[in-house]
Design an enzyme around this catalytic site. Structure first.
Site, PDB file in Angstrom:
ATOM      1  N   HIS A 109      21.429  62.321  22.800  1.00  0.00           N
ATOM      2  CA  HIS A 109      22.256  62.071  23.204  1.00  0.00           C
ATOM      3  C   HIS A 109      23.528  61.823  24.021  1.00  0.00           C
ATOM      4  O   HIS A 109      23.547  62.640  24.975  1.00  0.00           O
ATOM      5  CB  HIS A 109      24.054  61.859  21.313  1.00  0.00           C
ATOM      6  N   GLU A 112      27.086  63.238  25.877  1.00  0.00           N
ATOM      7  CA  GLU A 112      27.023  64.552  25.155  1.00  0.00           C
ATOM      8  C   GLU A 112      26.332  65.561  26.893  1.00  0.00           C
ATOM      9  O   GLU A 112      25.708  66.270  26.402  1.00  0.00           O
ATOM     10  CB  GLU A 112      26.422  65.112  24.255  1.00  0.00           C
ATOM     11  N   ARG A 167      25.665  55.990  23.846  1.00  0.00           N
ATOM     12  CA  ARG A 167      25.015  57.587  22.962  1.00  0.00           C
ATOM     13  C   ARG A 167      23.508  57.227  22.609  1.00  0.00           C
ATOM     14  O   ARG A 167      22.880  58.411  22.863  1.00  0.00           O
ATOM     15  CB  ARG A 167      25.978  57.271  21.535  1.00  0.00           C
ATOM     16  N   HIS A 237      24.102  69.755  21.266  1.00  0.00           N
ATOM     17  CA  HIS A 237      24.898  68.685  21.297  1.00  0.00           C
ATOM     18  C   HIS A 237      26.198  69.144  21.294  1.00  0.00           C
ATOM     19  O   HIS A 237      26.399  70.172  21.728  1.00  0.00           O
ATOM     20  CB  HIS A 237      24.754  67.557  19.443  1.00  0.00           C
ATOM     21  N   GLU A 311      26.796  71.901  17.676  1.00  0.00           N
ATOM     22  CA  GLU A 311      27.361  71.151  18.233  1.00  0.00           C
ATOM     23  C   GLU A 311      28.675  72.178  19.431  1.00  0.00           C
ATOM     24  O   GLU A 311      29.099  72.827  18.900  1.00  0.00           O
ATOM     25  CB  GLU A 311      28.223  70.532  17.601  1.00  0.00           C
TER      26      GLU A 311
HETATM   27 ZN   LIG Z   1      24.818  64.257  19.487  1.00  0.00          ZN
END
Ligand SMILES: [Zn+2]
Ligand SMILES: *[C@@H]1O[C@H](CO)[C@@H](O)[C@H](O)[C@H]1NC(C)=O
Ligand SMILES: *[C@@H]1O[C@H](CO)[C@@H](O)[C@H](O)[C@H]1NC(C)=O
Ligand SMILES: *[C@@H]1O[C@H](CO)[C@@H](O)[C@H](O)[C@H]1NC(C)=O
Ligand SMILES: *[C@@H]1O[C@H](CO)[C@@H](O)[C@H](O)[C@H]1NC(C)=O
Ligand SMILES: *[C@@H]1O[C@H](CO)[C@@H](O)[C@H](O)[C@H]1NC(C)=O
Length: 375
Positions: A109, A112, A167, A237, A311
């Site tokens: 993404h 990020e 994104r 991410h 994340e």
């Molecule tokens: Zn992501």
């Protein structure tokens, strides 16, 4: 239709005779240099606590392989939609052991940014420490590390030139009236069934079919070709401070769910011990939201036992625009978590007791076979 045209340089001129050079097809040697964040000439002066535009990351990769030719090679994985080469770095110690693989990708993404920063940090840490750290030496005895620093290169560049919060990838759809596929909805795991959209206007556009995007295809073909040897698949991410296990497309649990949970929880504890940051651990469907077509679910479905999405920071204060002042601490704590996962993978495959079992099984088998051959 490149969003950016800068100075061209020949990768080959910068790195004459670098290891791995011959692996690049000639047409892939030309790269675009983006704007400069902080000039550096030697690898020792590269700033790992800054975010870097793609041109600098390409240069960094070349310098890494030049500086550590005994352990690092750079490999071509495929081309992005906008014809940029995707490379991964392979960190590998010569060995006669049949080895397993850690796969790690960052930046699927575009916005990020902390994720690519972590992939670079991870490579730096391993290379600076593998000689002196017995922990890392032990891991490298049986594991090769494959690191893809930026998966969604076109999108990443677009966040630097045009839209910081972009994104998706940059492929055009609906006759060029809308752009970008969510590459983490484009894998072949219950594709576009839940938590994804068929509408290109949406942030979670799943593409026109599973693996419709060249970036997804490049990664999935490669992973598929090595799947028997890949022990661990990590995809980085931000944000939310979560360690996510399969699955996102169903509330069903994977066959080794309990083990994944334990290993993930231990990693979260190691992470917290560094700077006190809290992470939660669980399946995507349980603790985040339902998603289909994610690389993590797909990797688990093709049989890779340890598959996680990280994340990273933060928990909503700055969101995707994590200040550079937090890069170092974020990378330090994440390093602890990743090493904790790898220690557990190591224990599972190569701990003394297991090696003993394998040996005795092999002995019994060979005895059995010698009897069979007598009949
Ligand atoms: Zn992501
Ligand atoms: C690297 O950084 C140091 C400290 O800032 C500086 O003195 C040196 O000139 C730099 N070296 C190169 C080759 O840029
Ligand atoms: C794309 O453009 C062509 C030619 O103008 C048209 O025939 C077609 O219906 C358009 N497709 C979409 C999805 O808009
Ligand atoms: C997706 O997976 C299904 C079965 O799981 C398979 O039949 C199909 O060919 C796959 N599609 C692609 C594009 O790999
Ligand atoms: C979840 O598990 C149930 C029971 O085993 C099964 O019938 C169902 O197909 C599974 N769902 C998915 C999406 O895999
Ligand atoms: C993140 O913030 C939310 C809302 O402030 C809070 O409920 C949650 O516990 C936090 N999560 C972590 C892991 O700190």
């Amino acid at each position: 239709m490149k969003p950016l045209l800068g100075t061209f340089y020949l990768l080959g001129m910068l790195v004459p005779g670098g290891l791995g050079y011959d692996r690049f097809p000639a047409q892939h040697r030309q790269e675009v240099v983006d704007k400069v964040v902080s000039p550096w000439r030697i690898l020792e002066n590269y700033s790992y606590d800054r975010y870097h535009p793609m041109g600098e990351i390409y240069q960094w990769m070349s310098q890494i392989r030049e500086n550590y030719p005994e352990v690092v090679t750079q490999h071509f994985l495929g081309m992005t939609y906008e014809s940029r080469p995707m490379y991964y770095l392979k960190i590998s110690q010569p060995s006669n052991n049949p080895k397993k693989i850690l796969w790690m990708d960052c930046g699927i993404h575009a916005r990020e940014w902390i994720a690519p920063a972590f992939c670079q940090w991870f490579v730096k840490e391993i290379l600076q420490n593998y000689k002196d750290s017995s922990r890392i030496r032990r891991l490298l005895k049986n594991l090769d590390f494959y690191v893809l620093p930026v998966l969604n290169i076109d999108g990443y560049i677009y966040t630097w030139t045009t839209d910081r919060l972009w994104r998706k990838s940059r492929s055009p759809h609906d006759n060029g009236t809308c752009f970008g596929t969510d590459l983490n909805r484009n894998f072949n795991a219950s594709w576009c069934s839940v938590g994804a959209s068929h509408n290109c206007q949406d942030l979670t556009f799943c593409g026109t079919g599973p693996e419709s995007e060249p970036e997804t295809k490049a990664v999935s073909s490669f992973i598929e070709s090595r799947k028997e040897n890949i022990a661990c698949f990590l995809t980085m991410h931000s944000y939310g401070q979560l360690i996510l296990l399969p699955y996102g497309y169903t509330e069903n649990k994977s066959s080794n769910h309990e083990e994944l949970l334990q290993v993930g929880q231990k990693a979260a504890n190691a992470l917290k011990a560094k700077h006190g940051t809290n992470y939660r651990v669980g399946s995507s469907a349980d603790i985040l939201y339902a998603t289909s077509g994610s690389s993590r679910d797909w990797a688990r479905d093709i049989g890779i036992p340890f598959s996680y999405t990280f994340e990273l920071r933060d928990n909503g204060t700055y969101g995707f625009v994590l200040p550079e002042a937090q890069i170092q601490a974020t990378c330090e704590e994440t390093m602890e978590a990743v090493l904790s996962v790898l220690d557990d993978v190591y224990e599972k495959y190569w701990s003394a007791s297991r090696a003993g079992k394998v040996t005795s099984t092999a002995v019994v088998l060979s005895l059995l076979m010698s009897f069979t051959s007598l009949l």
